[in-house]
Write a protein that holds these residues in place. Structure first.
Motif, PDB file in Angstrom:
ATOM      1  N   VAL A  67       5.328  -4.048  -4.361  1.00 17.81           N
ATOM      2  CA  VAL A  67       5.471  -4.897  -3.191  1.00 17.81           C
ATOM      3  C   VAL A  67       6.440  -6.005  -3.572  1.00 17.81           C
ATOM      4  O   VAL A  67       6.402  -6.521  -4.698  1.00 17.81           O
ATOM      5  N   THR A  68       7.350  -6.334  -2.663  1.00 23.66           N
ATOM      6  CA  THR A  68       8.302  -7.429  -2.877  1.00 23.66           C
ATOM      7  C   THR A  68       7.880  -8.588  -1.990  1.00 23.66           C
ATOM      8  O   THR A  68       7.774  -8.443  -0.771  1.00 23.66           O
ATOM      9  N   THR A  74       8.439  -9.099  -7.511  1.00 30.70           N
ATOM     10  CA  THR A  74       7.776  -7.825  -7.216  1.00 30.70           C
ATOM     11  C   THR A  74       6.504  -7.702  -8.037  1.00 30.70           C
ATOM     12  O   THR A  74       6.391  -8.256  -9.125  1.00 30.70           O
ATOM     13  N   GLU A  75       5.559  -6.990  -7.483  1.00 29.33           N
ATOM     14  CA  GLU A  75       4.295  -6.724  -8.167  1.00 29.33           C
ATOM     15  C   GLU A  75       3.953  -5.264  -8.006  1.00 29.33           C
ATOM     16  O   GLU A  75       4.223  -4.669  -6.961  1.00 29.33           O
ATOM     17  N   ARG A  76       3.340  -4.693  -9.031  1.00 25.94           N
ATOM     18  CA  ARG A  76       2.836  -3.324  -8.937  1.00 25.94           C
ATOM     19  C   ARG A  76       1.552  -3.336  -8.118  1.00 25.94           C
ATOM     20  O   ARG A  76       0.739  -4.247  -8.245  1.00 25.94           O
ATOM     21  N   CYS A  96      -3.769  -1.728  -0.034  1.00 22.86           N
ATOM     22  CA  CYS A  96      -3.022  -1.856  -1.279  1.00 22.86           C
ATOM     23  C   CYS A  96      -3.344  -3.192  -1.925  1.00 22.86           C
ATOM     24  O   CYS A  96      -3.538  -4.187  -1.223  1.00 22.86           O
ATOM     25  N   ALA A  97      -3.390  -3.203  -3.255  1.00 26.61           N
ATOM     26  CA  ALA A  97      -3.719  -4.446  -3.954  1.00 26.61           C
ATOM     27  C   ALA A  97      -3.066  -4.482  -5.331  1.00 26.61           C
ATOM     28  O   ALA A  97      -2.866  -3.447  -5.974  1.00 26.61           O
ATOM     29  N   SER A  98      -2.762  -5.695  -5.758  1.00 30.67           N
ATOM     30  CA  SER A  98      -2.345  -5.981  -7.128  1.00 30.67           C
ATOM     31  C   SER A  98      -3.297  -7.059  -7.631  1.00 30.67           C
ATOM     32  O   SER A  98      -4.293  -7.367  -6.974  1.00 30.67           O
ATOM     33  N   ASP A  99      -2.978  -7.671  -8.760  1.00 21.45           N
ATOM     34  CA  ASP A  99      -3.828  -8.755  -9.257  1.00 21.45           C
ATOM     35  C   ASP A  99      -3.823  -9.954  -8.317  1.00 21.45           C
ATOM     36  O   ASP A  99      -4.831 -10.631  -8.158  1.00 21.45           O
ATOM     37  N   ALA A 100      -2.672 -10.204  -7.663  1.00 21.18           N
ATOM     38  CA  ALA A 100      -2.554 -11.417  -6.840  1.00 21.18           C
ATOM     39  C   ALA A 100      -2.282 -11.147  -5.357  1.00 21.18           C
ATOM     40  O   ALA A 100      -2.188 -12.089  -4.584  1.00 21.18           O
TER      41      ALA A 100
END
Length: 181
Positions: A67-68, A74-76, A96-100
């Motif tokens: 995700v940008t 960007t984050e995975r 969808c999720a990342s750490d933040a």
């Protein structure tokens, strides 16, 4: 001969094969007819789910991507999607999720020919709006819009592989996601 006489005596003087069929046969026939109709209904509803423009997407998918964000970073992300098509309509959810970062996109869409219309919502930001676009056969390009927000969403499905590309004009710049069944 004694054996035959004993057999007839036990059967009320008649051979069992000669007894008339009792009234429970119509009940069995009714039960069998109900079972056939029930099975036909299941097959019919499954065939409706497996036909139509959204059929290649049916089921649960998972994968990941990036995700940008607004600041260009960007984050995975890891993603899950569930698509529930019924003929020309479909309910979908994409989380969808990342750490933040996290988003929960839900939509109800309808196809008429290759035109797609519907509504969408994003639960973590409490926003919703309209969806419209074109496509078929599991490949779609739609625009999700609401006041102050527009996003172009492209879904490409090929067998058990799917890509989702989102390009937005605010809040986040986009996402590139690859999933499989």
């Amino acid at each position: 001969m004694e054996h035959l006489q004993a057999y007839r005596a036990a059967g009320g003087g008649k051979h069992r094969a000669n007894k008339p069929i009792k009234a429970r046969a119509p009940g069995r026939r009714l039960l069998m007819a109900a079972a056939v109709l029930f099975a036909a209904g299941i097959v019919n509803s499954e065939s409706k789910a497996q036909s139509g423009p959204f059929a290649p997407m049916a089921g649960s998918w998972s994968g990941g991507g990036t995700v940008t964000l607004d600041d260009g970073s960007t984050e995975r992300i890891r993603c899950r999607a569930k698509y529930a098509p019924i003929g020309p309509t479909m309910e979908l959810s994409l989380t969808c999720a990342s750490d933040a970062y996290k988003f929960n996109l839900g939509a109800n869409v309808r196809a008429e020919g290759n035109a797609i219309t519907g509504s969408w919502s994003e639960a973590s930001r409490n926003i919703s709006g309209a969806l419209q676009g074109r496509g078929g056969g599991g490949n779609f390009e739609v625009v999700a819009s609401t006041a102050g927000f527009n996003a172009n969403i492209a879904l490409r499905t090929s067998g058990n592989k799917q890509t989702v590309t989102i390009r937005a004009d605010s809040q986040f710049r986009g996402a590139n996601i690859s999933m499989s069944k």
